[in-house]
Design a protein around this motif. Sequence first.
Motif, PDB file in Angstrom:
ATOM      1  N   PHE A 137       0.827  -1.060  -0.044  1.00  0.00           N
ATOM      2  CA  PHE A 137       0.079   0.001  -0.109  1.00  0.00           C
ATOM      3  C   PHE A 137       0.850   1.194  -0.155  1.00  0.00           C
ATOM      4  O   PHE A 137       2.014   1.250   0.392  1.00  0.00           O
ATOM      5  N   ARG A 138       0.190   2.374  -0.302  1.00  0.00           N
ATOM      6  CA  ARG A 138       1.133   3.709  -0.152  1.00  0.00           C
ATOM      7  C   ARG A 138       1.362   3.929   1.288  1.00  0.00           C
ATOM      8  O   ARG A 138       0.343   3.609   2.255  1.00  0.00           O
ATOM      9  N   ASP A 139       2.576   4.036   1.372  1.00  0.00           N
ATOM     10  CA  ASP A 139       3.146   4.633   2.735  1.00  0.00           C
ATOM     11  C   ASP A 139       2.756   5.982   3.243  1.00  0.00           C
ATOM     12  O   ASP A 139       3.344   6.845   2.636  1.00  0.00           O
ATOM     13  N   ILE A 140       1.988   6.087   3.945  1.00  0.00           N
ATOM     14  CA  ILE A 140       1.191   7.587   4.496  1.00  0.00           C
ATOM     15  C   ILE A 140       2.406   8.228   5.168  1.00  0.00           C
ATOM     16  O   ILE A 140       2.286   9.542   5.756  1.00  0.00           O
ATOM     17  N   LEU A 141       3.475   7.484   5.852  1.00  0.00           N
ATOM     18  CA  LEU A 141       4.308   7.850   6.570  1.00  0.00           C
ATOM     19  C   LEU A 141       5.609   8.075   5.942  1.00  0.00           C
ATOM     20  O   LEU A 141       6.664   8.934   6.514  1.00  0.00           O
ATOM     21  N   GLY A 142       5.905   7.644   4.976  1.00  0.00           N
ATOM     22  CA  GLY A 142       7.046   7.724   4.044  1.00  0.00           C
ATOM     23  C   GLY A 142       7.068   8.208   2.586  1.00  0.00           C
ATOM     24  O   GLY A 142       6.195   7.484   1.948  1.00  0.00           O
ATOM     25  N   HIS A 143       7.643   9.205   2.209  1.00  0.00           N
ATOM     26  CA  HIS A 143       7.441   9.535   0.982  1.00  0.00           C
ATOM     27  C   HIS A 143       8.049   8.693  -0.236  1.00  0.00           C
ATOM     28  O   HIS A 143       9.199   8.149   0.047  1.00  0.00           O
ATOM     29  N   GLU A 144       7.307   8.265  -1.273  1.00  0.00           N
ATOM     30  CA  GLU A 144       7.980   7.452  -2.170  1.00  0.00           C
ATOM     31  C   GLU A 144       8.278   5.825  -1.544  1.00  0.00           C
ATOM     32  O   GLU A 144       9.063   5.447  -2.054  1.00  0.00           O
ATOM     33  N   SER A 145       7.426   5.353  -0.412  1.00  0.00           N
ATOM     34  CA  SER A 145       7.608   4.441   0.152  1.00  0.00           C
ATOM     35  C   SER A 145       6.294   3.410   0.055  1.00  0.00           C
ATOM     36  O   SER A 145       5.181   3.921  -0.411  1.00  0.00           O
ATOM     37  N   LEU A 146       6.479   2.286   0.525  1.00  0.00           N
ATOM     38  CA  LEU A 146       5.497   1.277   0.341  1.00  0.00           C
ATOM     39  C   LEU A 146       5.208   0.763   1.924  1.00  0.00           C
ATOM     40  O   LEU A 146       6.294   0.915   2.533  1.00  0.00           O
ATOM     41  N   ALA A 147       4.008   0.120   2.157  1.00  0.00           N
ATOM     42  CA  ALA A 147       3.588  -0.573   3.374  1.00  0.00           C
ATOM     43  C   ALA A 147       3.193  -1.635   3.290  1.00  0.00           C
ATOM     44  O   ALA A 147       2.369  -1.790   2.262  1.00  0.00           O
ATOM     45  N   SER A 148       3.245  -2.603   4.124  1.00  0.00           N
ATOM     46  CA  SER A 148       2.569  -4.024   4.087  1.00  0.00           C
ATOM     47  C   SER A 148       1.961  -4.322   5.385  1.00  0.00           C
ATOM     48  O   SER A 148       2.353  -3.784   6.370  1.00  0.00           O
ATOM     49  N   GLU A 149       1.205  -5.296   5.409  1.00  0.00           N
ATOM     50  CA  GLU A 149       0.291  -5.568   6.464  1.00  0.00           C
ATOM     51  C   GLU A 149       1.363  -6.313   7.721  1.00  0.00           C
ATOM     52  O   GLU A 149       1.986  -7.228   7.363  1.00  0.00           O
ATOM     53  N   ALA A 150       0.968  -5.878   8.675  1.00  0.00           N
ATOM     54  CA  ALA A 150       1.843  -6.329   9.815  1.00  0.00           C
ATOM     55  C   ALA A 150       0.861  -7.141  10.955  1.00  0.00           C
ATOM     56  O   ALA A 150       1.356  -8.108  11.418  1.00  0.00           O
ATOM     57  N   SER A 151      -0.504  -6.663  10.684  1.00  0.00           N
ATOM     58  CA  SER A 151      -1.291  -7.519  11.721  1.00  0.00           C
ATOM     59  C   SER A 151      -2.806  -6.864  11.471  1.00  0.00           C
ATOM     60  O   SER A 151      -2.958  -5.978  10.562  1.00  0.00           O
ATOM     61  N   ARG A 152      -3.704  -7.589  12.165  1.00  0.00           N
ATOM     62  CA  ARG A 152      -5.293  -7.023  11.850  1.00  0.00           C
ATOM     63  C   ARG A 152      -5.919  -7.386  13.152  1.00  0.00           C
ATOM     64  O   ARG A 152      -5.464  -8.136  13.767  1.00  0.00           O
ATOM     65  N   THR A 153      -6.891  -6.462  13.239  1.00  0.00           N
ATOM     66  CA  THR A 153      -7.762  -6.665  14.631  1.00  0.00           C
ATOM     67  C   THR A 153      -9.292  -6.288  14.118  1.00  0.00           C
ATOM     68  O   THR A 153      -9.480  -5.926  12.911  1.00  0.00           O
ATOM     69  N   THR A 154      -9.988  -6.390  15.130  1.00  0.00           N
ATOM     70  CA  THR A 154     -11.467  -5.965  14.649  1.00  0.00           C
ATOM     71  C   THR A 154     -11.531  -4.358  15.090  1.00  0.00           C
ATOM     72  O   THR A 154     -10.668  -3.788  15.848  1.00  0.00           O
ATOM     73  N   ARG A 155     -12.571  -3.811  14.781  1.00  0.00           N
ATOM     74  CA  ARG A 155     -12.794  -2.344  15.003  1.00  0.00           C
ATOM     75  C   ARG A 155     -12.893  -2.177  16.445  1.00  0.00           C
ATOM     76  O   ARG A 155     -12.174  -1.263  17.073  1.00  0.00           O
ATOM     77  N   SER A 156     -13.731  -2.822  17.049  1.00  0.00           N
ATOM     78  CA  SER A 156     -13.942  -2.841  18.515  1.00  0.00           C
ATOM     79  C   SER A 156     -12.789  -3.120  19.401  1.00  0.00           C
ATOM     80  O   SER A 156     -12.362  -2.456  20.402  1.00  0.00           O
ATOM     81  N   GLU A 157     -11.889  -4.162  19.163  1.00  0.00           N
ATOM     82  CA  GLU A 157     -10.400  -4.109  19.786  1.00  0.00           C
ATOM     83  C   GLU A 157      -9.478  -2.980  19.534  1.00  0.00           C
ATOM     84  O   GLU A 157      -8.891  -2.372  20.489  1.00  0.00           O
ATOM     85  N   PHE A 158      -9.546  -2.115  18.212  1.00  0.00           N
ATOM     86  CA  PHE A 158      -9.031  -1.215  17.909  1.00  0.00           C
ATOM     87  C   PHE A 158      -9.343  -0.020  18.754  1.00  0.00           C
ATOM     88  O   PHE A 158      -8.612   0.691  19.259  1.00  0.00           O
ATOM     89  N   GLU A 159     -10.763  -0.015  19.105  1.00  0.00           N
ATOM     90  CA  GLU A 159     -11.377   1.379  19.921  1.00  0.00           C
ATOM     91  C   GLU A 159     -11.084   1.025  21.283  1.00  0.00           C
ATOM     92  O   GLU A 159     -10.704   1.921  22.193  1.00  0.00           O
ATOM     93  N   ARG A 160     -10.968  -0.226  21.546  1.00  0.00           N
ATOM     94  CA  ARG A 160     -10.850  -0.539  23.107  1.00  0.00           C
ATOM     95  C   ARG A 160      -9.222  -0.260  23.251  1.00  0.00           C
ATOM     96  O   ARG A 160      -8.989   0.391  24.448  1.00  0.00           O
ATOM     97  N   GLY A 161      -8.527  -0.270  22.233  1.00  0.00           N
ATOM     98  CA  GLY A 161      -6.960   0.074  22.419  1.00  0.00           C
ATOM     99  C   GLY A 161      -6.777   1.892  22.373  1.00  0.00           C
ATOM    100  O   GLY A 161      -5.739   1.889  22.475  1.00  0.00           O
ATOM    101  N   GLY A 162      -7.510   2.240  22.155  1.00  0.00           N
ATOM    102  CA  GLY A 162      -7.446   3.861  22.042  1.00  0.00           C
ATOM    103  C   GLY A 162      -7.654   4.337  20.753  1.00  0.00           C
ATOM    104  O   GLY A 162      -7.642   5.703  20.574  1.00  0.00           O
TER     105      GLY A 162
END
Length: 149
Positions: free
Chosen positions: A117-142
């Motif tokens: 994917f487009r890396d939103i943190l690095g110019h001209e860089s890419l990003a790949s999946e590190a992990s996945r979670t549910t929306r509720s777990e994401f929100e519980r984590g802040g």
Amino acid sequence: MNTIYDTIVWLQSQATSHQFPIVQFSGDTDMVTAGWVSLTSIDKPEIVVTQTTAAEHHAIAQGHDGYLQVESRINAALGRTDLRCAWLARVEQSSPMIQGTTFQEFRKSYQPPRLLFRDILGHESLASEASRTTRSEFERGGGKVLVLE
């Protein structure tokens, strides 16, 4: 109740090694998820989910300019400058397709393609999946998910 934006995928920047979340949209058909995009804050664990306009949707079909139009519109509407779209930039096949193997042999050796994917943190860089979670777990984590319809 499940929605089309219940899965959060954490992407890892190749440039900075930092991670950022995006939404993985899912539905029974492509029509259910067509036109939906997520934007991620570069400053905090926050995601904005919205639909594209007809012009943006058409521009996305032509290239990445449509995503940049969405970024501009949503940042302006919210009075922000930190929201970015992480679009699918490239797909790398992980395992070659070997003819003449049985389905069982194929299943044992199959590796899913690597999505970059487009890396939103690095110019001209890419990003790949590190992990996945549910929306509720994401929100519980802040984390926060804001839906603009």
